[in-house]
Write a protein that holds these residues in place. Structure first.
Motif, PDB file in Angstrom:
ATOM      1  N   PHE A   1       0.835  -1.204   0.000  1.00 61.48           N
ATOM      2  CA  PHE A   1       0.000   0.000   0.000  1.00 61.48           C
ATOM      3  C   PHE A   1       0.870   1.255   0.000  1.00 61.48           C
ATOM      4  N   GLY A   2       1.932   1.242   0.835  1.00 62.71           N
ATOM      5  CA  GLY A   2       2.826   2.404   0.855  1.00 62.71           C
ATOM      6  C   GLY A   2       3.522   2.608  -0.472  1.00 62.71           C
ATOM      7  N   ALA A   3       3.990   1.489  -1.075  1.00 63.75           N
ATOM      8  CA  ALA A   3       4.656   1.606  -2.369  1.00 63.75           C
ATOM      9  C   ALA A   3       3.681   2.082  -3.440  1.00 63.75           C
ATOM     10  N   LEU A   4       2.453   1.560  -3.409  1.00 67.16           N
ATOM     11  CA  LEU A   4       1.452   1.969  -4.381  1.00 67.16           C
ATOM     12  C   LEU A   4       1.097   3.439  -4.217  1.00 67.16           C
ATOM     13  N   LEU A   5       0.947   3.869  -2.961  1.00 66.08           N
ATOM     14  CA  LEU A   5       0.620   5.267  -2.723  1.00 66.08           C
ATOM     15  C   LEU A   5       1.759   6.175  -3.173  1.00 66.08           C
ATOM     16  N   THR A   6       2.995   5.784  -2.841  1.00 62.71           N
ATOM     17  CA  THR A   6       4.147   6.587  -3.255  1.00 62.71           C
ATOM     18  C   THR A   6       4.272   6.612  -4.773  1.00 62.71           C
ATOM     19  N   ALA A   7       4.105   5.446  -5.402  1.00 66.79           N
ATOM     20  CA  ALA A   7       4.189   5.394  -6.863  1.00 66.79           C
ATOM     21  C   ALA A   7       3.087   6.220  -7.501  1.00 66.79           C
ATOM     22  N   GLY A   8       1.885   6.168  -6.926  1.00 65.78           N
ATOM     23  CA  GLY A   8       0.786   6.953  -7.481  1.00 65.78           C
ATOM     24  C   GLY A   8       1.041   8.444  -7.388  1.00 65.78           C
ATOM     25  N   LEU A   9       1.502   8.883  -6.210  1.00 65.64           N
ATOM     26  CA  LEU A   9       1.795  10.313  -6.055  1.00 65.64           C
ATOM     27  C   LEU A   9       2.945  10.743  -6.966  1.00 65.64           C
ATOM     28  N   THR A  10       3.993   9.892  -7.030  1.00 60.97           N
ATOM     29  CA  THR A  10       5.125  10.221  -7.902  1.00 60.97           C
ATOM     30  C   THR A  10       4.706  10.270  -9.366  1.00 60.97           C
ATOM     31  N   PHE A  11       3.891   9.292  -9.768  1.00 64.28           N
ATOM     32  CA  PHE A  11       3.419   9.270 -11.152  1.00 64.28           C
ATOM     33  C   PHE A  11       2.584  10.509 -11.458  1.00 64.28           C
ATOM     34  N   HIS A  12       1.715  10.876 -10.534  1.00 64.19           N
ATOM     35  CA  HIS A  12       0.865  12.050 -10.761  1.00 64.19           C
ATOM     36  C   HIS A  12       1.711  13.312 -10.912  1.00 64.19           C
ATOM     37  N   ARG A  13       2.684  13.485  -9.997  1.00 65.62           N
ATOM     38  CA  ARG A  13       3.513  14.675 -10.068  1.00 65.62           C
ATOM     39  C   ARG A  13       4.392  14.658 -11.325  1.00 65.62           C
ATOM     40  N   ALA A  14       4.972  13.498 -11.647  1.00 66.16           N
ATOM     41  CA  ALA A  14       5.828  13.412 -12.826  1.00 66.16           C
ATOM     42  C   ALA A  14       5.024  13.642 -14.101  1.00 66.16           C
ATOM     43  N   ARG A  15       3.837  13.055 -14.174  1.00 64.58           N
ATOM     44  CA  ARG A  15       2.981  13.258 -15.351  1.00 64.58           C
ATOM     45  C   ARG A  15       2.624  14.728 -15.510  1.00 64.58           C
ATOM     46  N   ALA A  16       2.235  15.347 -14.372  1.00 64.29           N
ATOM     47  CA  ALA A  16       1.895  16.767 -14.445  1.00 64.29           C
ATOM     48  C   ALA A  16       3.094  17.594 -14.873  1.00 64.29           C
ATOM     49  N   ALA A  17       4.291  17.242 -14.352  1.00 65.39           N
ATOM     50  CA  ALA A  17       5.492  17.992 -14.721  1.00 65.39           C
ATOM     51  C   ALA A  17       5.813  17.832 -16.204  1.00 65.39           C
ATOM     52  N   ILE A  18       5.679  16.615 -16.734  1.00 66.93           N
ATOM     53  CA  ILE A  18       5.957  16.375 -18.151  1.00 66.93           C
ATOM     54  C   ILE A  18       5.006  17.166 -19.029  1.00 66.93           C
ATOM     55  N   LEU A  19       3.714  17.115 -18.704  1.00 64.90           N
ATOM     56  CA  LEU A  19       2.726  17.829 -19.521  1.00 64.90           C
ATOM     57  C   LEU A  19       2.885  19.339 -19.388  1.00 64.90           C
ATOM     58  N   ASP A  20       3.159  19.815 -18.164  1.00 66.81           N
ATOM     59  CA  ASP A  20       3.357  21.259 -17.991  1.00 66.81           C
ATOM     60  C   ASP A  20       4.569  21.742 -18.778  1.00 66.81           C
ATOM     61  N   ARG A  21       5.623  20.930 -18.762  1.00 63.22           N
ATOM     62  CA  ARG A  21       6.815  21.309 -19.523  1.00 63.22           C
ATOM     63  C   ARG A  21       6.508  21.355 -21.012  1.00 63.22           C
TER      64      ARG A  21
ATOM     65  N   GLY B   1       9.428  -2.239 -10.724  1.00 63.37           N
ATOM     66  CA  GLY B   1      10.020  -2.125  -9.392  1.00 63.37           C
ATOM     67  C   GLY B   1       9.134  -2.622  -8.280  1.00 63.37           C
ATOM     68  N   ALA B   2       7.847  -2.920  -8.585  1.00 60.59           N
ATOM     69  CA  ALA B   2       6.921  -3.331  -7.527  1.00 60.59           C
ATOM     70  C   ALA B   2       7.288  -4.706  -6.977  1.00 60.59           C
ATOM     71  N   VAL B   3       7.561  -5.671  -7.876  1.00 61.49           N
ATOM     72  CA  VAL B   3       7.855  -7.038  -7.421  1.00 61.49           C
ATOM     73  C   VAL B   3       9.159  -7.088  -6.615  1.00 61.49           C
ATOM     74  N   PRO B   4      10.253  -6.485  -7.092  1.00 65.71           N
ATOM     75  CA  PRO B   4      11.455  -6.484  -6.244  1.00 65.71           C
ATOM     76  C   PRO B   4      11.251  -5.774  -4.918  1.00 65.71           C
ATOM     77  N   ALA B   5      10.413  -4.701  -4.946  1.00 64.06           N
ATOM     78  CA  ALA B   5      10.165  -3.993  -3.686  1.00 64.06           C
ATOM     79  C   ALA B   5       9.451  -4.901  -2.693  1.00 64.06           C
ATOM     80  N   LEU B   6       8.459  -5.647  -3.193  1.00 57.36           N
ATOM     81  CA  LEU B   6       7.750  -6.572  -2.297  1.00 57.36           C
ATOM     82  C   LEU B   6       8.675  -7.691  -1.827  1.00 57.36           C
ATOM     83  N   ALA B   7       9.547  -8.164  -2.734  1.00 64.07           N
ATOM     84  CA  ALA B   7      10.495  -9.214  -2.333  1.00 64.07           C
ATOM     85  C   ALA B   7      11.453  -8.704  -1.262  1.00 64.07           C
ATOM     86  N   LEU B   8      11.897  -7.452  -1.427  1.00 67.66           N
ATOM     87  CA  LEU B   8      12.767  -6.884  -0.407  1.00 67.66           C
ATOM     88  C   LEU B   8      12.011  -6.636   0.891  1.00 67.66           C
ATOM     89  N   ALA B   9      10.712  -6.280   0.777  1.00 66.27           N
ATOM     90  CA  ALA B   9       9.912  -6.058   1.988  1.00 66.27           C
ATOM     91  C   ALA B   9       9.674  -7.349   2.754  1.00 66.27           C
TER      92      ALA B   9
END
Length: 521
Positions: free
Chosen positions: A37-57, A218-226
């Protein structure tokens, strides 16, 4: 298809998912779910910000490029422009787009946009209205042929050579023009020329897809490391729980001196300290109970032992008195008193003997001498010794041989107690039946009385227990059934009590047959 419904429903019930069992599994699953859940939330927020940054640029760069091109090309445009002038302007803008490959169109004073490229997407009506209403550059993301596009709308303002703020657009004079990108400008400074440009966002979409792919990869390795810290966390939590379980098992096995180390200040350490306090209290109480029980047993044995000698003397005296009473030499009142004393002395002697027997049971000193006997013969001898052979109140049901290896004296005591108890508390006829069931032999004693009260059934074999508290004087010591159960256990058997469905009490003595009995002790 109707005939397949029931099997499919049964199969669905068979494959119903179950919650994970075991505290370790639940802890690891909970840790992984929290990490996911933490990884998904972080990935979602990062994706949203990165997507917005790419489109704004992309939007900012496109607006800047279009403004630069208009600042270069718009001053050469004659106002008011013809359709051919607008087409030429858009052709130049398309050529100047370069790698961005945009498709330009232009309109004058709200006219239909004119384009030089046949593949130019139509200008959205919302974008045209927004540019006209705001008088500044506006952008909008759209879909065209299944591809994402960015559409721009930019009004062009102008000034005359004399530096005035108004120009006669109807005379066809030249003017200095510039693109308005959102700076303050009144309505009089707008030339009426609006330029639109649209270009695909394929490269930006590829960048966004690359972000999604990287997040998924990166999700599967992250879960494996978790999983590694999850296992360590579960182990640290379960270690004290496992110690508590082992400690509880040892206490259940009778090791009341069990104590556990309680390092730390967390809740599990507090629980361990509470466990140690409980174990200490149990050990202290158990020791006190054992001391009291041992004292009570020793007292009963000592009393019974001390009473045997005076009771023997009293029994001898009462025998002489019984002979005098039987001869008629005593007065009637004295004769009745002598008979009463004799009965009480005999009852007291039986109680003392029972107490002595119980003390031997408690001391594990009761001898057992097994012999190969037929329980039919043993039942017959028991009835004969007590004068019940020709008593219509007692019946024997002995249809088949019942070989067993038991101590005849102790089984005789059991049967005598059961029959006497049935005659005294039940109602005749009393039936003694012997049956062989596999490697076990069953002897049942059944009466036709009112049975045993349900609340008394669990306690009928307790020492000194009497079901009718209102009549404590029942003629017995209250130890007969307790002694019978002990004797049954000494012969590797069991003795149970129940009520017959048709009325009356049923006592069942179960013994191993001769083939399964141990050797002589």
């Amino acid at each position: 298809m109707r005939r397949f419904r029931l099997p499919l429903r049964s199969a669905a019930r068979g494959f119903r998912p179950h919650a994970p069992r075991g505290l370790r599994v639940r802890l690891v699953v909970a840790f992984l779910l929290a990490a996911a859940f933490g990884a998904l939330l972080t990935a979602g927020l990062t994706f949203h910000r990165a997507r917005a940054a790419i489109l704004d640029r992309a939007e900012e760069t496109a607006v800047a490029d279009l403004r630069t091109q208009l600042d270069s090309l718009a001053p050469d445009l004659t106002l008011p422009p013809t359709a051919e002038d607008l087409r030429g302007l858009t052709r130049q803008l398309d050529q100047a787009g370069g790698a961005r490959a945009w498709h330009a169109s232009a309109s004058y004073r709200g006219g239909e946009p004119v384009t030089a490229s046949p593949g130019t997407p139509p200008v959205p009506a919302e974008l045209r209205r927004a540019v006209q209403d705001s008088g500044r550059a506006v952008h909008q993301r759209t879909e065209h042929d299944g591809r994402p596009w960015l559409a721009l709308g930019m009004p062009v303002a102008y000034t005359d050579d004399s530096g005035g703020t108004d120009a006669d657009t109807d005379t066809g004079t030249d003017a200095d023009a510039y693109a308005d990108t959102g700076t303050s400008a009144d309505a009089g400074s707008l030339s009426g020329l609006t330029v639109y440009a649209a270009f695909p966002l394929d490269d930006d979409r590829a960048d966004i897809d690359a972000l999604v792919t990287a997040a998924e990869a990166g999700a599967v390795p992250a879960l494996a490391l978790a999983l590694v810290p999850a296992l360590f966390a579960a182990r640290s939590v379960l270690r004290p729980v496992r110690r508590l379980r082992h400690g509880a098992e040892r206490i259940a096995a009778g090791e009341l001196d069990t104590r556990l180390d309680a390092p730390g200040r967390d809740e599990l350490a507090d629980l361990t300290r509470s466990f140690n306090t409980m174990a200490e209290t149990l050990e202290r109480d158990a020791a006190e109970l054992r001391r009291l029980e041992a004292g009570a047993r020793r007292f009963a044995a000592d009393v019974a032992h001390e009473l045997r000698t005076p009771l023997a003397a009293m029994a001898a005296v009462t025998e002489v008195l019984d002979e005098d009473a039987a001869s008629g030499v005593l007065p009637a009142d004295t004769e009745d008193a002598v008979r009463l004393i004799s009965e009480e002395v005999r009852a007291l002697a039986r109680t003392v003997e029972d107490l002595m027997e119980v003390s031997r049971f408690d001391a594990k000193a009761a001898p057992v001498h097994r012999e190969d006997v037929d329980l039919r013969t043993l039942v017959t001898k028991t009835l004969q010794l007590r004068g019940w052979t020709h008593d219509e109140r007692v019946r024997a049901d002995l249809p088949e041989p019942a070989p067993a290896r038991v101590d005849p004296r102790r089984i005789d005591v059991v049967l005598g107690n059961l029959v006497a108890n049935a005659l005294h508390h039940g109602r005749p006829p009393v039936t003694v039946a012997v049956r062989v069931r596999g490697d076990r032999v069953r002897v049942t004693v059944t009466d036709r009385g009112p049975g045993i009260p349900d609340e008394a059934l669990p306690y009928v074999f307790d020492r000194f227990y009497k079901a009718d508290a209102a009549r404590p004087r029942s003629g017995g010591s209250g130890l007969g059934l307790a002694i019978a159960q002990e004797n049954a256990a000494l012969n590797d058997g069991t003795l149970t009590a129940a009520n017959h469905p048709d009325g009356g009490a049923v006592f069942t003595l179960t013994l191993p047959s001769a083939a399964s009995s141990p050797g002589t002790t």
